[in-house]
Design a protein around this motif. Structure first.
Motif, PDB file in Angstrom:
ATOM      1  N   ALA A  51     -17.090 -35.201 -16.262  1.00  0.00           N
ATOM      2  CA  ALA A  51     -16.225 -34.820 -17.228  1.00  0.00           C
ATOM      3  C   ALA A  51     -14.769 -34.885 -16.708  1.00  0.00           C
ATOM      4  CB  ALA A  51     -16.683 -33.383 -17.807  1.00  0.00           C
ATOM      5  N   HIS A  52     -14.726 -34.726 -15.249  1.00  0.00           N
ATOM      6  CA  HIS A  52     -13.244 -34.653 -14.656  1.00  0.00           C
ATOM      7  C   HIS A  52     -12.665 -36.070 -14.577  1.00  0.00           C
ATOM      8  CE1 HIS A  52     -14.623 -30.525 -14.351  1.00  0.00           C
ATOM      9  NE2 HIS A  52     -15.459 -31.074 -13.666  1.00  0.00           N
ATOM     10  N   ALA A  53     -13.354 -37.075 -14.958  1.00  0.00           N
ATOM     11  CA  ALA A  53     -12.806 -38.531 -14.651  1.00  0.00           C
ATOM     12  C   ALA A  53     -11.596 -38.609 -15.661  1.00  0.00           C
ATOM     13  CB  ALA A  53     -13.696 -39.707 -15.070  1.00  0.00           C
ATOM     14  N   ASP A  54     -11.340 -37.850 -16.630  1.00  0.00           N
ATOM     15  CA  ASP A  54     -10.015 -38.145 -17.281  1.00  0.00           C
ATOM     16  C   ASP A  54      -9.081 -36.986 -17.028  1.00  0.00           C
ATOM     17  OD1 ASP A  54     -11.076 -39.795 -19.042  1.00  0.00           O
ATOM     18  OD2 ASP A  54     -12.022 -38.601 -20.380  1.00  0.00           O
ATOM     19  N   LYS A  55      -9.111 -36.355 -16.016  1.00  0.00           N
ATOM     20  CA  LYS A  55      -8.133 -35.187 -15.322  1.00  0.00           C
ATOM     21  C   LYS A  55      -6.960 -36.102 -14.795  1.00  0.00           C
ATOM     22  CE  LYS A  55     -10.770 -31.636 -16.962  1.00  0.00           C
ATOM     23  NZ  LYS A  55     -11.047 -30.349 -16.400  1.00  0.00           N
ATOM     24  N   ARG A  56      -5.889 -35.345 -14.569  1.00  0.00           N
ATOM     25  CA  ARG A  56      -4.728 -35.861 -13.775  1.00  0.00           C
ATOM     26  C   ARG A  56      -4.767 -34.928 -12.436  1.00  0.00           C
ATOM     27  NH1 ARG A  56      -0.446 -35.304 -18.693  1.00  0.00           N
ATOM     28  NH2 ARG A  56      -1.004 -37.224 -19.667  1.00  0.00           N
ATOM     29  N   PHE A  57      -4.634 -35.482 -11.609  1.00  0.00           N
ATOM     30  CA  PHE A  57      -4.393 -35.006 -10.143  1.00  0.00           C
ATOM     31  C   PHE A  57      -3.090 -35.357  -9.601  1.00  0.00           C
ATOM     32  CE2 PHE A  57      -8.875 -35.572 -10.883  1.00  0.00           C
ATOM     33  CZ  PHE A  57      -9.497 -34.446 -10.554  1.00  0.00           C
ATOM     34  N   VAL A  67       5.589 -38.385  -4.758  1.00  0.00           N
ATOM     35  CA  VAL A  67       4.222 -37.694  -5.185  1.00  0.00           C
ATOM     36  C   VAL A  67       3.308 -39.030  -5.981  1.00  0.00           C
ATOM     37  CG1 VAL A  67       5.051 -35.665  -5.202  1.00  0.00           C
ATOM     38  CG2 VAL A  67       4.908 -36.967  -7.246  1.00  0.00           C
ATOM     39  N   PHE A  68       2.119 -38.858  -5.973  1.00  0.00           N
ATOM     40  CA  PHE A  68       1.174 -39.800  -6.719  1.00  0.00           C
ATOM     41  C   PHE A  68       0.566 -38.866  -7.895  1.00  0.00           C
ATOM     42  CE2 PHE A  68       1.327 -40.812  -2.340  1.00  0.00           C
ATOM     43  CZ  PHE A  68       1.734 -42.150  -2.210  1.00  0.00           C
ATOM     44  N   LEU A  69       0.549 -39.454  -9.036  1.00  0.00           N
ATOM     45  CA  LEU A  69      -0.264 -38.854 -10.139  1.00  0.00           C
ATOM     46  C   LEU A  69      -1.440 -39.683 -10.414  1.00  0.00           C
ATOM     47  CD1 LEU A  69      -0.240 -36.545 -12.517  1.00  0.00           C
ATOM     48  CD2 LEU A  69       0.733 -38.285 -13.778  1.00  0.00           C
ATOM     49  N   LEU A  70      -2.553 -39.170 -10.059  1.00  0.00           N
ATOM     50  CA  LEU A  70      -3.869 -39.998 -10.011  1.00  0.00           C
ATOM     51  C   LEU A  70      -4.796 -39.594 -11.449  1.00  0.00           C
ATOM     52  CD1 LEU A  70      -6.484 -41.581  -8.919  1.00  0.00           C
ATOM     53  CD2 LEU A  70      -6.988 -39.424  -7.747  1.00  0.00           C
ATOM     54  N   GLU A  71      -5.152 -40.667 -12.062  1.00  0.00           N
ATOM     55  CA  GLU A  71      -5.850 -40.467 -13.586  1.00  0.00           C
ATOM     56  C   GLU A  71      -7.234 -41.417 -13.181  1.00  0.00           C
ATOM     57  OE1 GLU A  71      -3.735 -39.995 -17.160  1.00  0.00           O
ATOM     58  OE2 GLU A  71      -1.903 -40.664 -15.966  1.00  0.00           O
ATOM     59  N   PRO A  72      -8.180 -41.009 -12.553  1.00  0.00           N
ATOM     60  CA  PRO A  72      -9.307 -41.726 -12.366  1.00  0.00           C
ATOM     61  C   PRO A  72     -10.225 -42.080 -13.350  1.00  0.00           C
ATOM     62  CG  PRO A  72      -9.764 -39.304 -11.770  1.00  0.00           C
ATOM     63  CD  PRO A  72      -8.236 -39.370 -12.199  1.00  0.00           C
ATOM     64  N   ARG A  73      -9.521 -42.560 -14.373  1.00  0.00           N
ATOM     65  CA  ARG A  73     -10.660 -42.814 -15.740  1.00  0.00           C
ATOM     66  C   ARG A  73     -11.364 -44.200 -15.354  1.00  0.00           C
ATOM     67  NH1 ARG A  73      -5.124 -42.503 -17.583  1.00  0.00           N
ATOM     68  NH2 ARG A  73      -5.151 -44.691 -17.131  1.00  0.00           N
ATOM     69  N   ALA A  74     -12.427 -44.022 -15.887  1.00  0.00           N
ATOM     70  CA  ALA A  74     -13.524 -45.133 -15.428  1.00  0.00           C
ATOM     71  C   ALA A  74     -13.089 -46.718 -16.007  1.00  0.00           C
ATOM     72  CB  ALA A  74     -14.900 -44.758 -16.067  1.00  0.00           C
ATOM     73  N   ASP A  75     -12.434 -46.487 -17.042  1.00  0.00           N
ATOM     74  CA  ASP A  75     -12.045 -47.753 -17.763  1.00  0.00           C
ATOM     75  C   ASP A  75     -10.812 -48.447 -17.207  1.00  0.00           C
ATOM     76  OD1 ASP A  75     -10.353 -45.429 -18.777  1.00  0.00           O
ATOM     77  OD2 ASP A  75     -10.128 -46.363 -20.576  1.00  0.00           O
ATOM     78  N   HIS A  76      -9.759 -47.630 -16.618  1.00  0.00           N
ATOM     79  CA  HIS A  76      -8.742 -48.028 -15.923  1.00  0.00           C
ATOM     80  C   HIS A  76      -8.145 -46.935 -15.072  1.00  0.00           C
ATOM     81  CE1 HIS A  76      -5.617 -50.884 -15.102  1.00  0.00           C
ATOM     82  NE2 HIS A  76      -4.603 -49.737 -15.439  1.00  0.00           N
ATOM     83  N   PRO A  77      -8.603 -46.795 -14.075  1.00  0.00           N
ATOM     84  CA  PRO A  77      -7.975 -45.717 -13.041  1.00  0.00           C
ATOM     85  C   PRO A  77      -6.420 -46.082 -12.728  1.00  0.00           C
ATOM     86  CG  PRO A  77      -9.514 -46.929 -11.904  1.00  0.00           C
ATOM     87  CD  PRO A  77      -9.583 -47.368 -13.112  1.00  0.00           C
ATOM     88  N   SER A  78      -5.582 -44.984 -12.610  1.00  0.00           N
ATOM     89  CA  SER A  78      -4.241 -45.365 -12.286  1.00  0.00           C
ATOM     90  C   SER A  78      -3.841 -44.366 -11.385  1.00  0.00           C
ATOM     91  CB  SER A  78      -3.567 -45.401 -13.566  1.00  0.00           C
ATOM     92  OG  SER A  78      -3.439 -43.961 -14.339  1.00  0.00           O
ATOM     93  N   VAL A  79      -2.685 -44.817 -10.606  1.00  0.00           N
ATOM     94  CA  VAL A  79      -1.993 -43.902  -9.787  1.00  0.00           C
ATOM     95  C   VAL A  79      -0.465 -44.186 -10.292  1.00  0.00           C
ATOM     96  CG1 VAL A  79      -1.291 -43.251  -7.494  1.00  0.00           C
ATOM     97  CG2 VAL A  79      -3.715 -43.778  -8.047  1.00  0.00           C
ATOM     98  N   ASP A  80       0.325 -43.367 -10.582  1.00  0.00           N
ATOM     99  CA  ASP A  80       1.790 -43.380 -10.729  1.00  0.00           C
ATOM    100  C   ASP A  80       2.491 -42.750  -9.470  1.00  0.00           C
ATOM    101  OD1 ASP A  80       1.642 -44.508 -13.274  1.00  0.00           O
ATOM    102  OD2 ASP A  80       1.485 -42.519 -14.254  1.00  0.00           O
ATOM    103  N   VAL A  81       3.251 -43.454  -9.107  1.00  0.00           N
ATOM    104  CA  VAL A  81       4.111 -42.990  -7.921  1.00  0.00           C
ATOM    105  C   VAL A  81       5.698 -42.580  -8.597  1.00  0.00           C
ATOM    106  CG1 VAL A  81       5.346 -43.482  -5.838  1.00  0.00           C
ATOM    107  CG2 VAL A  81       3.249 -44.706  -6.279  1.00  0.00           C
TER     108      VAL A  81
END
Length: 186
Positions: A51-57, A67-81
């Motif tokens: 259930a934590h795959a949709d969380k923002r880290f 800093v990095f904003l990680l969103e580890p969504r299964a359909d399309h994980p992303s990291v914003d810098v």
């Protein structure tokens, strides 16, 4: 696993100042490529997040000017810098510490509990989500050098060979655990 040396390596302030004016787009592109390679090579990471795959880290290297904003969504994980945590949308959890500690945690070189209790690592927010992320990363045994090589496609083999030769010396000089410890070393 071990604990980092008494004072975890920090990027020197002169290097931090030199990095500050650089554009983030090339770094964001490179990080995104590595994240996509990790997702492709380690699809088992997503079921472990549950259930934590949709969380923002929010991952905050305290010795870097971004800093990095990680969103580890299964359909399309992303990291914003981003330039600072103030630019980020509200994260579910924040993980902050020197780059050497953050990389050491990914590579399994350091014990997460030890760096947390030694105050080399700050964790705020949804602790259950952070533990799920930690367990997922531990289970798939990420090696950032190998993942970066995979992201480079055909040039990856050359990059990885050179990186494996250079990494021990660079690690010795900087204290940055650049590869997953394969016995010995850190």
């Amino acid at each position: 696993m071990s604990q980092p040396p008494n004072s975890a390596f920090s990027i020197p302030s002169m290097v931090q100042l030199g990095l500050k004016p650089l554009p983030l787009a090339p770094l964001a592109f490179a990080v995104d490529r590595v994240v996509q390679a990790i997702a492709k090579r380690h699809p088992g990471i997503f079921p472990r997040l549950g259930a934590h795959a949709d969380k923002r880290f929010l991952i905050e290297p305290t010795d870097l000017p971004f800093v990095f904003l990680l969103e580890p969504r299964a359909d399309h994980p992303s990291v914003d810098v981003l330039r600072s945590r103030e630019e980020a949308p509200e994260p579910d959890a924040r993980i902050a510490g020197p780059l050497s500690v953050l990389i050491g945690l990914i590579h399994g070189a350091y014990d997460g509990d030890a760096v947390f209790f030694s105050r080399d690592l700050l964790v705020e927010g949804d602790m259950e989500a952070v533990l799920a992320l930690r367990n997922a990363l531990d289970a798939v045994e990420i090696d950032l050098l190998a993942e970066t090589a995979a992201a480079l496609g055909p040039l990856g083999n050359i990059f990885e060979r050179f990186g494996r030769l250079a990494a021990p010396r660079i690690e010795q000089i900087t204290g940055l655990p650049l590869t997953r410890n394969q016995g010995g070393g850190l």
